[in-house]
Enzyme design. Structure first.
Site, mmCIF file in Angstrom:
data_model
loop_
_atom_site.group_PDB
_atom_site.id
_atom_site.type_symbol
_atom_site.label_atom_id
_atom_site.label_comp_id
_atom_site.label_asym_id
_atom_site.label_seq_id
_atom_site.Cartn_x
_atom_site.Cartn_y
_atom_site.Cartn_z
ATOM 1 N N SER A 8 69.171 37.509 78.913
ATOM 2 C CA SER A 8 70.566 37.735 79.040
ATOM 3 C C SER A 8 70.859 38.877 78.283
ATOM 4 C CB SER A 8 71.460 36.443 78.670
ATOM 5 O OG SER A 8 72.775 36.958 78.517
ATOM 6 N N HIS A 33 69.146 38.308 83.146
ATOM 7 C CA HIS A 33 70.078 37.574 83.607
ATOM 8 C C HIS A 33 71.376 38.196 83.146
ATOM 9 C CE1 HIS A 33 72.120 33.403 83.674
ATOM 10 N NE2 HIS A 33 72.706 33.811 82.705
ATOM 11 N N ASP A 35 75.330 38.099 83.040
ATOM 12 C CA ASP A 35 76.747 37.214 82.819
ATOM 13 C C ASP A 35 77.710 37.792 83.229
ATOM 14 O OD1 ASP A 35 75.301 34.573 81.841
ATOM 15 O OD2 ASP A 35 74.486 35.977 80.238
ATOM 16 N N MET A 37 81.797 37.614 83.730
ATOM 17 C CA MET A 37 82.783 36.642 83.034
ATOM 18 C C MET A 37 84.309 37.146 83.540
ATOM 19 S SD MET A 37 81.308 35.662 79.406
ATOM 20 C CE MET A 37 79.743 35.166 79.024
ATOM 21 N N HIS A 66 74.802 35.545 87.387
ATOM 22 C CA HIS A 66 75.361 34.252 86.825
ATOM 23 C C HIS A 66 76.941 34.357 86.765
ATOM 24 C CE1 HIS A 66 76.030 31.042 83.189
ATOM 25 N NE2 HIS A 66 76.821 30.731 84.604
ATOM 26 N N MET A 68 80.573 33.521 86.443
ATOM 27 C CA MET A 68 81.343 32.628 85.424
ATOM 28 C C MET A 68 82.892 33.188 85.818
ATOM 29 S SD MET A 68 79.210 32.134 81.986
ATOM 30 C CE MET A 68 78.359 33.839 82.425
ATOM 31 N N MET A 137 73.789 24.473 82.285
ATOM 32 C CA MET A 137 74.524 25.107 81.060
ATOM 33 C C MET A 137 74.079 24.341 79.773
ATOM 34 S SD MET A 137 75.620 28.097 81.868
ATOM 35 C CE MET A 137 76.024 28.413 80.081
ATOM 36 N N ASP A 176 70.476 27.586 80.375
ATOM 37 C CA ASP A 176 71.225 28.733 79.761
ATOM 38 C C ASP A 176 71.971 28.330 78.529
ATOM 39 O OD1 ASP A 176 72.498 31.216 79.548
ATOM 40 O OD2 ASP A 176 73.504 31.065 81.340
HETATM 41 C C1 DX5 Z 1 76.999 32.111 77.948
HETATM 42 C C2 DX5 Z 1 75.740 32.517 79.016
HETATM 43 C C3 DX5 Z 1 74.501 32.909 78.516
HETATM 44 C C4 DX5 Z 1 74.512 33.396 77.127
HETATM 45 C C5 DX5 Z 1 73.328 32.761 76.265
HETATM 46 O O1 DX5 Z 1 78.166 31.757 78.851
HETATM 47 O O2 DX5 Z 1 75.864 32.261 80.353
HETATM 48 O O3 DX5 Z 1 73.681 33.492 79.492
HETATM 49 O O4 DX5 Z 1 74.193 35.012 77.039
HETATM 50 O O5 DX5 Z 1 73.292 33.443 75.128
HETATM 51 P P1 DX5 Z 1 72.356 32.491 74.059
HETATM 52 O O6 DX5 Z 1 70.995 32.739 74.396
HETATM 53 O O7 DX5 Z 1 72.688 33.439 72.911
HETATM 54 O O8 DX5 Z 1 72.872 31.263 74.004
HETATM 55 ZN ZN ZN Z 2 74.401 32.903 81.774
#
Ligand code: DX5
Ligand code: ZN
Length: 217
Positions: A8, A33, A35, A37, A66, A68, A137, A176
């Site tokens: 990620s 990956h 993320d 947000m 992903h 969110m 998750m 994840d």
């Molecule tokens: C969290 C994200 C993850 C995050 C994981 O909301 O969806 O993808 O980057 O990070 P680590 O591996 O540090 O838990």
């Molecule tokens: Zn993620």
């Protein structure tokens, strides 16, 4: 089943995302990956389609996006156009989940649904046939560097059983949050085959060393 590693970029230096993606490919990552947000669905804000499209030229690896975000159905096409190969929406963010998954399918992307730690796998009961990927998750989404929630292991096992029972073994389970070699092994034994890792990979001295330490054969 071969395990795929999806680092990620949430834990990368945001001023050097292109370089980070290029280095991850060199280091043996299978998937990138990403993320997304929105500051509403989760209490953090990252990037959207314009940034993703500028990153597209740094690798040929699939972009695992992903989302969110609230109301993802409104911006799916923009993410697809920006270069998303896999698109995952949160079940909690979709009022008409099956419709949203069908929209992703029609765009030609791989179809994923993500479940927060407190969301039961039963929300998948009527959409299993619409999926390529289930993202479990293993932390509450929003931030990197949190600790793995052990309750997720049973959820992965239950989903794997459902997939076997329904003859849907091709559907992948991705995990994840809080993934390090020890939690990776527990998730793979429970039935996961795609491992997302952010802080573990970017904190390591060597990206390649971190990625190979997560592979379990
Ligand atoms: C969290 C994200 C993850 C995050 C994981 O909301 O969806 O993808 O980057 O990070 P680590 O591996 O540090 O838990
Ligand atoms: Zn993620």
């Amino acid at each position: 089943m071969a395990v795929q590693i999806a680092p990620s970029i949430l834990s990368a230096d945001f001023a050097k995302l292109g370089e980070a993606i290029h280095s991850l490919e060199q280091a043996g990552a299978d998937v990138i990956h990403i993320d997304v947000m929105d500051g509403h669905f989760v209490p953090n804000l990252t990037f959207g389609p314009p940034v993703i499209s500028t990153l597209r030229k740094y690798t040929r690896l699939p972009f695992d996006v992903h989302l969110m975000i609230e109301n993802p159905e409104r911006s799916l096409q923009a993410y697809r156009d920006a270069g998303a190969d896999w698109i995952t929406v949160h079940a909690e963010a979709c009022t008409h989940l099956q419709r949203t998954l069908a929209q992703i399918r029609d765009m030609g992307a791989l179809v994923g649904v993500a479940l927060n730690p407190a969301t039961s796998e039963h929300v998948l009961d009527y959409v299993y046939e619409d999926l390529d990927l289930i993202l479990v998750m293993t932390v509450n989404p929003g931030f990197g560097g949190q600790s793995f929630l052990p309750s997720s292991v049973k959820k992965i096992q239950r989903i794997r059983e459902q997939l076997v029972e329904r003859g849907l073994r091709h559907v992948k389970i991705e995990v994840d949050g809080g993934i390090v070699p020890e939690t990776a092994e527990r998730c793979v034994n429970a039935g996961a085959s795609i491992l997302v890792a952010g802080s573990y990979v970017f904190r390591a001295n060597s990206l390649g060393g971190a990625i190979s330490s997560l592979r379990i054969h």
